[in-house]
Design a protein around this motif. Structure first.
Motif, PDB file in Angstrom:
ATOM      1  N   ALA A  51      -7.413 -12.036  -5.900  1.00  0.00           N
ATOM      2  CA  ALA A  51      -8.146 -13.291  -5.719  1.00  0.00           C
ATOM      3  C   ALA A  51      -7.393 -14.231  -4.790  1.00  0.00           C
ATOM      4  CB  ALA A  51      -8.383 -13.958  -7.076  1.00  0.00           C
ATOM      5  N   GLU A  52      -6.087 -14.285  -4.907  1.00  0.00           N
ATOM      6  CA  GLU A  52      -5.304 -15.147  -4.020  1.00  0.00           C
ATOM      7  C   GLU A  52      -5.350 -14.653  -2.575  1.00  0.00           C
ATOM      8  OE1 GLU A  52      -1.482 -15.107  -5.799  1.00  0.00           O
ATOM      9  OE2 GLU A  52      -1.997 -16.540  -7.399  1.00  0.00           O
ATOM     10  N   ARG A  69      -4.955  -7.101 -14.826  1.00  0.00           N
ATOM     11  CA  ARG A  69      -5.306  -8.510 -14.601  1.00  0.00           C
ATOM     12  C   ARG A  69      -4.338  -9.156 -13.613  1.00  0.00           C
ATOM     13  NH1 ARG A  69      -8.429  -6.256 -17.387  1.00  0.00           N
ATOM     14  NH2 ARG A  69      -9.046  -5.745 -15.256  1.00  0.00           N
ATOM     15  N   ASP A  70      -3.068  -8.765 -13.636  1.00  0.00           N
ATOM     16  CA  ASP A  70      -2.118  -9.280 -12.641  1.00  0.00           C
ATOM     17  C   ASP A  70      -2.558  -8.888 -11.229  1.00  0.00           C
ATOM     18  OD1 ASP A  70      -0.499 -10.471 -14.528  1.00  0.00           O
ATOM     19  OD2 ASP A  70       0.776  -8.700 -14.773  1.00  0.00           O
ATOM     20  N   ALA A  71      -3.032  -7.654 -11.097  1.00  0.00           N
ATOM     21  CA  ALA A  71      -3.532  -7.216  -9.786  1.00  0.00           C
ATOM     22  C   ALA A  71      -4.761  -8.016  -9.375  1.00  0.00           C
ATOM     23  CB  ALA A  71      -3.840  -5.720  -9.821  1.00  0.00           C
ATOM     24  N   ASP A  72      -5.644  -8.307 -10.342  1.00  0.00           N
ATOM     25  CA  ASP A  72      -6.825  -9.119 -10.028  1.00  0.00           C
ATOM     26  C   ASP A  72      -6.427 -10.512  -9.568  1.00  0.00           C
ATOM     27  OD1 ASP A  72      -8.487  -7.027 -10.667  1.00  0.00           O
ATOM     28  OD2 ASP A  72      -8.793  -7.667 -12.752  1.00  0.00           O
ATOM     29  N   ILE A  73      -5.385 -11.069 -10.161  1.00  0.00           N
ATOM     30  CA  ILE A  73      -4.920 -12.396  -9.742  1.00  0.00           C
ATOM     31  C   ILE A  73      -4.426 -12.354  -8.297  1.00  0.00           C
ATOM     32  CG2 ILE A  73      -3.162 -14.151 -10.157  1.00  0.00           C
ATOM     33  CD1 ILE A  73      -3.332 -13.454 -13.131  1.00  0.00           C
ATOM     34  N   ASP A 109      -8.522 -17.702 -12.188  1.00  0.00           N
ATOM     35  CA  ASP A 109      -8.383 -18.272 -13.529  1.00  0.00           C
ATOM     36  C   ASP A 109      -8.966 -17.348 -14.589  1.00  0.00           C
ATOM     37  OD1 ASP A 109      -7.180 -20.460 -12.403  1.00  0.00           O
ATOM     38  OD2 ASP A 109      -9.017 -21.652 -12.325  1.00  0.00           O
ATOM     39  N   ILE A 110     -10.054 -16.680 -14.269  1.00  0.00           N
ATOM     40  CA  ILE A 110     -10.630 -15.723 -15.222  1.00  0.00           C
ATOM     41  C   ILE A 110      -9.637 -14.612 -15.525  1.00  0.00           C
ATOM     42  CG2 ILE A 110     -12.434 -13.980 -15.522  1.00  0.00           C
ATOM     43  CD1 ILE A 110     -14.311 -15.780 -13.953  1.00  0.00           C
ATOM     44  N   SER A 111      -9.029 -14.084 -14.494  1.00  0.00           N
ATOM     45  CA  SER A 111      -8.052 -13.007 -14.700  1.00  0.00           C
ATOM     46  C   SER A 111      -6.852 -13.502 -15.500  1.00  0.00           C
ATOM     47  CB  SER A 111      -7.601 -12.459 -13.338  1.00  0.00           C
ATOM     48  OG  SER A 111      -8.700 -11.932 -12.609  1.00  0.00           O
ATOM     49  N   LYS A 112      -6.415 -14.725 -15.281  1.00  0.00           N
ATOM     50  CA  LYS A 112      -5.302 -15.274 -16.052  1.00  0.00           C
ATOM     51  C   LYS A 112      -5.645 -15.368 -17.535  1.00  0.00           C
ATOM     52  CE  LYS A 112      -2.922 -18.030 -12.526  1.00  0.00           C
ATOM     53  NZ  LYS A 112      -2.513 -19.398 -12.128  1.00  0.00           N
ATOM     54  N   GLN A 113      -6.830 -15.862 -17.842  1.00  0.00           N
ATOM     55  CA  GLN A 113      -7.222 -15.991 -19.246  1.00  0.00           C
ATOM     56  C   GLN A 113      -7.408 -14.620 -19.894  1.00  0.00           C
ATOM     57  OE1 GLN A 113      -7.058 -18.807 -20.759  1.00  0.00           O
ATOM     58  NE2 GLN A 113      -6.641 -19.922 -18.851  1.00  0.00           N
ATOM     59  N   ALA A 150     -12.035 -18.020 -20.504  1.00  0.00           N
ATOM     60  CA  ALA A 150     -12.490 -17.005 -19.552  1.00  0.00           C
ATOM     61  C   ALA A 150     -14.007 -17.012 -19.422  1.00  0.00           C
ATOM     62  CB  ALA A 150     -12.001 -15.619 -19.987  1.00  0.00           C
ATOM     63  N   ALA A 151     -14.724 -17.162 -20.538  1.00  0.00           N
ATOM     64  CA  ALA A 151     -16.195 -17.234 -20.487  1.00  0.00           C
ATOM     65  C   ALA A 151     -16.660 -18.486 -19.772  1.00  0.00           C
ATOM     66  CB  ALA A 151     -16.768 -17.181 -21.900  1.00  0.00           C
ATOM     67  N   ARG A 152     -15.918 -19.603 -19.976  1.00  0.00           N
ATOM     68  CA  ARG A 152     -16.289 -20.842 -19.285  1.00  0.00           C
ATOM     69  C   ARG A 152     -16.087 -20.709 -17.775  1.00  0.00           C
ATOM     70  NH1 ARG A 152     -13.359 -23.972 -22.080  1.00  0.00           N
ATOM     71  NH2 ARG A 152     -14.980 -24.525 -23.598  1.00  0.00           N
ATOM     72  N   GLU A 153     -15.006 -20.079 -17.374  1.00  0.00           N
ATOM     73  CA  GLU A 153     -14.770 -19.865 -15.945  1.00  0.00           C
ATOM     74  C   GLU A 153     -15.783 -18.887 -15.361  1.00  0.00           C
ATOM     75  OE1 GLU A 153     -12.757 -21.455 -14.023  1.00  0.00           O
ATOM     76  OE2 GLU A 153     -11.928 -22.649 -15.656  1.00  0.00           O
ATOM     77  N   GLN A 154     -16.219 -17.915 -16.155  1.00  0.00           N
ATOM     78  CA  GLN A 154     -17.243 -16.980 -15.681  1.00  0.00           C
ATOM     79  C   GLN A 154     -18.569 -17.699 -15.451  1.00  0.00           C
ATOM     80  OE1 GLN A 154     -16.707 -13.771 -14.891  1.00  0.00           O
ATOM     81  NE2 GLN A 154     -18.822 -13.600 -14.192  1.00  0.00           N
ATOM     82  N   LEU A 155     -18.886 -18.647 -16.316  1.00  0.00           N
ATOM     83  CA  LEU A 155     -20.083 -19.463 -16.109  1.00  0.00           C
ATOM     84  C   LEU A 155     -19.956 -20.264 -14.821  1.00  0.00           C
ATOM     85  CD1 LEU A 155     -22.762 -20.753 -16.974  1.00  0.00           C
ATOM     86  CD2 LEU A 155     -21.439 -22.338 -18.408  1.00  0.00           C
ATOM     87  N   ARG A 156     -18.780 -20.818 -14.585  1.00  0.00           N
ATOM     88  CA  ARG A 156     -18.569 -21.569 -13.352  1.00  0.00           C
ATOM     89  C   ARG A 156     -18.720 -20.667 -12.137  1.00  0.00           C
ATOM     90  NH1 ARG A 156     -19.424 -25.963 -10.624  1.00  0.00           N
ATOM     91  NH2 ARG A 156     -17.760 -26.537  -9.186  1.00  0.00           N
ATOM     92  N   PHE A 157     -18.238 -19.453 -12.247  1.00  0.00           N
ATOM     93  CA  PHE A 157     -18.368 -18.503 -11.143  1.00  0.00           C
ATOM     94  C   PHE A 157     -19.839 -18.227 -10.843  1.00  0.00           C
ATOM     95  CE2 PHE A 157     -18.583 -14.276  -9.311  1.00  0.00           C
ATOM     96  CZ  PHE A 157     -17.567 -14.289  -8.372  1.00  0.00           C
ATOM     97  N   ARG A 158     -20.645 -18.065 -11.890  1.00  0.00           N
ATOM     98  CA  ARG A 158     -22.075 -17.810 -11.682  1.00  0.00           C
ATOM     99  C   ARG A 158     -22.766 -19.025 -11.061  1.00  0.00           C
ATOM    100  NH1 ARG A 158     -23.058 -12.500 -11.409  1.00  0.00           N
ATOM    101  NH2 ARG A 158     -22.320 -11.388 -13.265  1.00  0.00           N
ATOM    102  N   GLU A 159     -22.373 -20.211 -11.467  1.00  0.00           N
ATOM    103  CA  GLU A 159     -22.966 -21.412 -10.875  1.00  0.00           C
ATOM    104  C   GLU A 159     -22.610 -21.515  -9.393  1.00  0.00           C
ATOM    105  OE1 GLU A 159     -22.951 -24.256 -14.878  1.00  0.00           O
ATOM    106  OE2 GLU A 159     -21.369 -24.429 -13.359  1.00  0.00           O
ATOM    107  N   LEU A 160     -21.377 -21.194  -9.074  1.00  0.00           N
ATOM    108  CA  LEU A 160     -20.988 -21.205  -7.659  1.00  0.00           C
ATOM    109  C   LEU A 160     -21.721 -20.130  -6.868  1.00  0.00           C
ATOM    110  CD1 LEU A 160     -17.141 -21.728  -8.060  1.00  0.00           C
ATOM    111  CD2 LEU A 160     -18.781 -23.386  -7.169  1.00  0.00           C
ATOM    112  N   GLU A 161     -21.954 -18.984  -7.501  1.00  0.00           N
ATOM    113  CA  GLU A 161     -22.704 -17.925  -6.826  1.00  0.00           C
ATOM    114  C   GLU A 161     -24.144 -18.355  -6.563  1.00  0.00           C
ATOM    115  OE1 GLU A 161     -23.520 -14.263  -5.050  1.00  0.00           O
ATOM    116  OE2 GLU A 161     -21.651 -15.325  -5.485  1.00  0.00           O
ATOM    117  N   ALA A 162     -24.745 -19.031  -7.530  1.00  0.00           N
ATOM    118  CA  ALA A 162     -26.099 -19.558  -7.309  1.00  0.00           C
ATOM    119  C   ALA A 162     -26.101 -20.586  -6.185  1.00  0.00           C
ATOM    120  CB  ALA A 162     -26.633 -20.180  -8.601  1.00  0.00           C
ATOM    121  N   GLU A 163     -25.063 -21.415  -6.118  1.00  0.00           N
ATOM    122  CA  GLU A 163     -24.951 -22.386  -5.032  1.00  0.00           C
ATOM    123  C   GLU A 163     -24.799 -21.685  -3.689  1.00  0.00           C
ATOM    124  OE1 GLU A 163     -24.896 -26.177  -3.429  1.00  0.00           O
ATOM    125  OE2 GLU A 163     -25.190 -25.635  -5.528  1.00  0.00           O
TER     126      GLU A 163
END
Length: 620
Positions: free
Chosen positions: A516-517, A509-513, A441-445, A295-308
């Protein structure tokens, strides 16, 4: 008698025309080729909106004149105002204008080389016909390249650098007075924005923060090893009170017996040194720790995409602000030409009035038209200054600096992808779409971590202890010396009942999933609409450029003929004013078509994003 009066009118008009041969519009020269007319018909607008110097005011009012910048006049204005040289090697683009052949998915409309001739003038010389150059600006070439390894492309002058202290607040008028003006190109503006943007700085800090959070979660993969050492010297207060009580008892017994009371020994201090080495490790039986790490790794990816995403949006916003400034510069140039045309019309009306063949009504009409054009020019200059400050705000430059557009107003490039290819490429490249998948994926983890927390948790640990004591009491039977020991333990924790809190968090978290979809589906449709809207706008603007260029040529010729008819006494001032209005409208339509094309191209590049590297992912 009527025929004689007409002959006199025509003769007086002809005399006025020949007497003002050095001041009024001359007869048109043979028509030049259509390609050369298109080249001379461009609208380059640079850091200053200044027209080429004319020999006489009458020559300046030639209806076939161009609205262009004079390189010599620009250099004179720069030296007079103290403007430094432009940034980088692209400064020459502010002085020259080059035609770019734009490749369109649709066939370009053909041009008739026998269209309306263009009158010859000092500002519109006859040039040989040249072939239209091949397309040179592709989407990859015209799009500002990504900085390699974070290194920016230009080195701006020091006076453009903002104050390094973001909390600085100017308190004096001198702190915000404009001292320097710098002309920059579009690519230099994007470079400055990347360098100075607070938004990108915050995004980079958030990426670093998420990277630290990931490292914190990964630390749970290793055991915790703690070492503790304590040294103490203590004197027991309870023992002191006990000794005093014993001394009082002895004194009481001594008084009854008449014997001297013995003295109780002193309260000896205790010295000790205790050191402990402890090892603890949580055994991840059901994947809770791994879920938190993912979940932390996916959160980092989310921040990188936000910066992009923010970098792409910043590039689009800066480009839009730059085109707004070019639009304002072009409006000023058009209004200046309209003022000169109105001045020429006023001079013609006054000349006919003095010759006795004109009316006072025509003069008043010309004066009113000139006043209206001067008002429009003042409004255009107001908008120009406002757009300059808006660009400076986007680039976050120094409070005492101002920016002007250094690129000419020309077509920015071409788009070589079809509509369907553009849509598919946008689906692959847009960071917003991948962000929703990452959020899912963050919500799933997180849901997996919550459910694993309800299951038994096992932790093991061990400790090793070393204790040393050295009391002040010399009694050999008092404990003293060094000793060591150890302990091994295993702890099993099982949350059997928590009132349904864990299950409720899992449902969140199920609602968050699902959210997101749904957002992914919504954004996918939005991305397609943005691509299609920009693509259709690009096609429409390209066609409008062809149409507006022909309209400008026709309006200039109509103004020239209307002015000649009015000078000859067979036309009216209303015809001249209407022709001037039509020319201004045609010039504005052409400017709007070029700026609109560039804006549509920028919007299409933003809708697809991440050009030219396409470095987000191959599939969403």
């Amino acid at each position: 008698m009527r025929v004689f009066r007409q002959i006199v009118v025509v003769g007086v008009g002809a005399a006025i025309t020949f007497s003002n041969v050095g001041q009024s519009a001359s007869a048109p020269a043979p028509a030049q080729s259509q390609d050369s007319s298109i080249k001379s018909d461009r609208l380059p607008v640079g850091q200053k909106v200044a027209l080429e110097p004319k020999t006489t005011p009458e020559q300046a009012s030639e209806p076939g004149e161009l609205i262009a910048l004079s390189p010599s006049s620009q250099s004179q204005e720069n030296s007079a105002t103290g403007n430094p040289a432009q940034l980088g090697s692209n400064s020459e683009t502010a002085k020259t204008s080059q035609v770019v052949a734009v490749e369109s998915p649709l066939p370009a409309p053909t041009r008739n080389p026998q269209q309306i001739p263009i009158p010859s003038s000092p500002n519109n010389p006859t040039v040989p016909s040249l072939p239209i150059p091949a397309p040179r600006n592709t989407p990859l070439e015209s799009f500002p390249p990504n900085p390699p390894n974070g290194t920016l492309q230009t080195q701006p002058p020091s006076f453009l650098e903002p104050n390094p202290n973001p909390l600085t607040l100017p308190t004096r008028p001198e702190d915000v007075r404009i001292e320097q003006t710098q002309a920059i190109t579009l690519q230099q503006a994007v470079d400055l924005a990347r360098r100075n943007s607070q938004t990108l700085q915050v995004a980079d800090l958030q990426v670093q923060q998420s990277r630290s959070v990931l490292r914190e979660q990964e630390a749970a993969l290793f055991p915790n090893l703690d070492f503790q050492m304590g040294a103490s010297r203590s004197v027991s207060a309870g023992q002191e009170l006990q000794l005093r009580a014993q001394q009082r008892n002895l004194d009481s017994d001594a008084r009854r017996s008449g014997q001297p009371a013995p003295q109780v020994g002193p309260n000896f201090a205790s010295n000790s040194l205790n050191s402990t080495l402890q090892l603890n490790y949580d055994i991840d039986l059901f994947g809770r720790r791994n879920a938190n790490i993912r979940a932390a790794r996916e959160q980092l990816r989310f921040r990188e995409l936000e910066a992009e995403r923010q970098a792409e949006q910043l590039r689009f916003d800066v480009t839009d602000a730059y085109y707004n400034l070019q639009d304002a510069d072009g409006q000023v140039a058009i209004r200046q030409a309209s003022v000169r045309n109105a001045q020429q019309s006023l001079r013609d009306a006054e000349a006919l009035e003095r010759a006795g063949v004109g009316t006072r009504f025509a003069v008043l009409q010309a004066q009113a038209n000139l006043a209206n054009e001067q008002q429009q020019l003042a409004n255009a200059r107001r908008d120009q200054r406002t757009r300059q400050r808006q660009l400076a705000e986007e680039l976050n430059i120094s409070q005492s600096s101002n920016l002007t557009a250094g690129d000419p107003v020309d077509q920015a490039g071409s788009w070589r992808l079809s509509l369907e290819e553009s849509i598919v490429q946008a689906f692959k490249n847009r960071a917003e779409l991948e962000q929703q998948l990452v959020q899912r994926d963050i919500s799933k983890q997180q849901r997996r971590s919550i459910l694993a927390g309800r299951l038994p948790q096992l932790s093991v640990g061990g400790s090793y202890n070393v204790l040393g004591q050295d009391p002040d009491n010399p009694d050999p039977f008092v404990p003293r010396g060094w000793a060591d020991g150890y302990a091994i333990q295993a702890t099993l924790t099982w949350s059997i009942f928590d009132g349904g809190a864990a299950r409720a968090r899992a449902k969140q978290r199920d609602a968050d999933i699902s959210i997101a979809e749904s957002r992914f589906d919504q954004l996918r449709n939005q991305v397609r609409r943005e691509v299609e809207q920009a693509y259709f706008g690009l096609e429409s603007s390209f066609e409008n450029i062809e149409t507006s260029e022909a309209g400008v040529l026709q309006s200039r010729e109509a103004l020239r003929l209307a002015r000649l008819r009015f000078q000859a006494g067979v036309g009216t001032q209303t015809d001249v004013i209407q022709a001037e209005t039509d020319l201004t409208r045609a010039e504005r339509n052409r400017l709007l078509a070029i700026i609109g094309y560039n804006r549509s191209l920028s919007s299409l590049q933003r809708a697809v994003s991440n050009l030219p590297a396409n470095n987000i992912s191959d599939t969403p």
